[in-house]
Design an enzyme around this catalytic site. Structure first.
Site, PDB file in Angstrom:
ATOM      1  CB  SER A 579       1.318 -59.888 -66.278  1.00 56.36           C
ATOM      2  OG  SER A 579       2.373 -60.261 -67.148  1.00 56.36           O
ATOM      3  CE1 TYR A 592       4.401 -55.585 -65.484  1.00 52.43           C
ATOM      4  CE2 TYR A 592       5.184 -57.706 -66.289  1.00 52.43           C
ATOM      5  CZ  TYR A 592       4.208 -56.726 -66.250  1.00 52.43           C
ATOM      6  OH  TYR A 592       3.050 -56.878 -66.963  1.00 52.43           O
TER       7      TYR A 592
END
Length: 702
Positions: A579, A592
């Site tokens: 990501s 995250y």
């Protein structure tokens, strides 16, 4: 699968001809109808094998006159699924005129070159080598089938006498001869000189049968096969194959052993070309591999050319004692067993080769028989490996019948070679399309039910890979499989439910992948979640869940895949779907972002260790892949909308405008990047990060 096949085997062969449906069909359509009925039952003919034909009176588009046209299954294809465009059409008068061009058995192959000159109505479907066999039989409708029961009689030492005894003059018999023009002339002579015959058995090969109508031809074929089956059942000696010499291992133990063995074996036979594997432990296979006659019968080789073209003339029987199972001893014996097989195959080539023979092909076995365990088959693609196994099951059935009523006889070595290295067969192989970029590769995609997972799987499948799809959500996984089956076919895609945070479940997913396909070459770690919360509101549960899935899960999947890749010694490629947040910190998403950063660093660490084994590890970093995403369908979308002070429906447009290129990032974009890293195009790339984010300056790698 095996149990289902055995159930079908016990069902009687009965006519499935529907007079009401047939009444609406034209003559070509009746041929198609008959062909599909015959080809749908593997007891009648094997996959891709057999031919059907009809001689049909039609209007010649040039002269406008009625002419007789042979409709016959063209080169390639399968009777069970053939369509009308799968049939060649040839003028019968021109086929008969070819007899004037025939210069003898030694030159019969040149007759194939004349067949296109006989084409009717500009049909582009190439005629098969079997065309003269159908053309010259003096009957309107002809079937050429490979039923196990008839081949069992054809492969007996006393085949001719048994044919007369069983069929009482209704079938003729011809000695073994390679299919070709000369055999067509012999079939013509027998059919004309013996008008009472309903068909002919070809020694060691199969059955020709015929009729005046499509229906009578079909039902005659079934009646002959049923008579052969019934006679064998009534006369076969018991116990078959000399009786049981060993008990099979329990099913779970068989599967566990094979899942460990296949990657090791695959690595040893895939040095020149990637191979894919198939495992069969059906009842027929277990009966054979547990029998006293296993080794002597296997050594005789197969009889029917359709069998050994798929399986080589004989299999490799591995040295294994199911009464005292020793996996390490089995593995230690692989190298000498393979070396002996290759040397034997090369010697066979040298003994039989002719001045014009093609070069020796891959000398590795295709079929591997393991006492008490089952059969492995390996080939360049999964479908071919599976079909090779099915053909050897046909060979087992033939040996059961022939050895049970007489003495089984394999095809003479020189005849087998002349079929295997036939120049016409070589020409067919040379016409095969070039393999796709990932042909022969095995991929495991975690998080496979999500938008990115499905897009990645679709891309890999389209590039020729086999894909095992895993996800924790069984319903979503089933839905993904149904969608991907449209591009994959039944052989190249499999699914297994798995929780990547469980060490035991991850190990089982890898074992299932090996059992299904033979090993692993590509790991795409894609399973993911997303969460957003200010630091003070980030609970330990949220923190651990991110770490468990995005770090521990990626560690467990890559560790198991790494171990299997090392065993195979074929290198490999891992791609982590990371990501942008692994490079750029985001307020309100510490759990995250931290997990994604750890994921990227894990990939770099594995790249360091994998380099000496040819295992490459790279990362693809998406950003805001919203369409098709299960993550963005949930709470994450609400959290991101609230964080950015926008409406939920505005989220995709917000991220598009935020990007430098003002473009939305789609699952297919990530799939393209994953494919690049997975393929040989990135063969010199490891430890790298590729951003697919439509441009985000903060995420520039440095």
């Amino acid at each position: 699968m095996g149990a289902m096949s055995e159930t079908k085997q016990r069902e009687p062969i009965i006519s499935r001809w529907d007079d009401q449906a047939a009444a609406t069909l034209s003559e070509p359509e009746l041929l198609l109808y008959r062909s599909n009925l015959l080809g749908s039952d593997l007891r009648i003919t094997n996959f891709g094998g057999g031919n059907t034909s009809a001689k049909i009176d039609m209007l010649d588009p040039l002269s406008g006159e009625q002419v007789e046209v042979l409709w016959v299954k063209g080169s390639g294809g399968d009777l069970g699924s053939i369509k009308l465009d799968g049939f060649s059409t040839l003028y019968m008068d021109k086929l008969h005129a070819l007899k004037g061009r025939y210069r003898g058995l030694e030159l019969e192959d040149e007759m194939v070159g004349y067949l296109p000159h006989c084409t009717a109505n500009l049909n582009p479907r190439a005629a098969s080598i079997d065309t003269p066999l159908h053309a010259y039989i003096d009957r309107k409708h002809v079937d050429h089938m490979h039923p196990d029961s008839v081949i069992a009689i054809a492969a007996c030492k006393n085949s001719k006498a048994l044919t007369a005894r069983i069929f009482k003059g209704e079938l003729g018999w011809l000695p073994w001869q390679r299919p070709g023009y000369d055999l067509g002339l012999k079939l013509e002579a027998v059919s004309r000189e013996n008008p009472q015959l309903k068909g002919i058995i070809l020694e060691g090969h199969g059955l020709f049968s015929w009729g005046d109508t499509a229906k009578s031809c079909y039902e005659t074929t079934l009646a002959i096969i049923k008579r052969a089956e019934d006679w064998l059942a009534q006369n076969i000696r018991q116990p078959v194959f000399g009786g049981r010499a060993a008990d099979p291992l329990p099913a779970a133990e068989r599967a566990a052993l094979v899942s460990r063995l296949m990657p090791l074996l695959r690595g040893k036979i895939s040095q020149d070309e990637y191979k894919l594997g198939h495992f069969d432990d059906s009842g027929a296979v277990l009966e054979f591999v547990c029998s006293a006659d296993l080794k002597p019968l296997a050594a005789l080789g197969t009889s029917c050319p359709d069998h050994f073209l798929r399986t080589k003339i004989r299999p490799l029987v591995l040295d294994f004692d199911p009464a005292a199972p020793d996996f390490d001893r089995l593995v230690a014996g692989l190298d000498p067993a393979l070396a002996d097989y290759r040397a034997d195959y090369t010697a066979y080539y040298d003994r039989c080769k002719r001045a014009t023979s093609p070069k020796v092909r891959d000398a590795n076995p295709i079929i591997y028989l393991i006492p008490g365990v089952g059969m492995l088959s390996f080939a360049k693609d999964k479908a071919t490996a599976r079909i090779a196994g099915e053909f050897y099951v046909n060979a087992i059935n033939v040996m059961r019948g022939a050895n049970g009523v007489d003495s089984y006889v394999g095809l003479p070595e020189q005849e087998a070679f002349d079929i295997e290295y036939w120049l016409l067969e070589e020409a067919k192989l040379q016409r095969m399309p070039k393999p796709k970029g990932l042909a022969g590769r095995i991929a495991l995609v975690t998080g496979g039910a999500g938008g990115i997972g499905q897009a990645v799987a679709r891309q890999l499948l389209q590039e020729g890979a086999c894909v095992m799809l895993t996800d924790i959500d069984p319903e979503a996984l089933q839905g993904a499989a149904q969608e991907l089956a449209k591009v994959a076919g039944k052989d190249n895609l499999a699914t297994v439910r798995g929780n990547i945070t469980s060490e035991e479940e991850v190990a089982q997913v890898l074992a299932d992948t090996a059992l299904r396909f033979g090993g692993i070459d590509l790991l795409v770690s894609n399973a993911g979640i997303a969460s957003a919360a200010p630091l003070e509101d980030t609970t330990l549960e949220i923190w651990k869940r991110n770490q468990d899935i995005l770090v521990t899960g990626y560690f467990l999947a890559s560790r198991s895949a790494f171990q299997m890749m090392k065993q195979q010694r074929l290198g490999g490629s891992m791609v982590f779907v990371g990501s942008k947040n692994g490079l750029v910190a985001s307020a309100g998403a510490s759990a995250y972002c931290t997990a994604k950063a750890a994921e990227i660093h894990l990939a770099r660490c594995i790249a360091l260790e994998g380099a000496e084994h040819g295992i490459r590890v790279n990362v693809v970093n998406p950003d805001a892949v919203i369409r098709g995403s299960r993550i963005w369908d949930g709470k994450w979308k609400e959290e991101r909308a609230a964080s950015n002070k926008i409406g939920i429906d505005d989220i995709e447009e917000f991220y598009r405008k935020r990007s430098m290129l003002k473009l939305s990032v789609l699952p297919e974009d990530i799939a393209e990047a994953v494919y690049f890293f997975a393929s040989d195009k990135a063969g010199k790339s490891t430890g790298n990060v590729l951003n697919v984010d439509a441009g985000n300056a903060a995420a520039f790698t440095r």
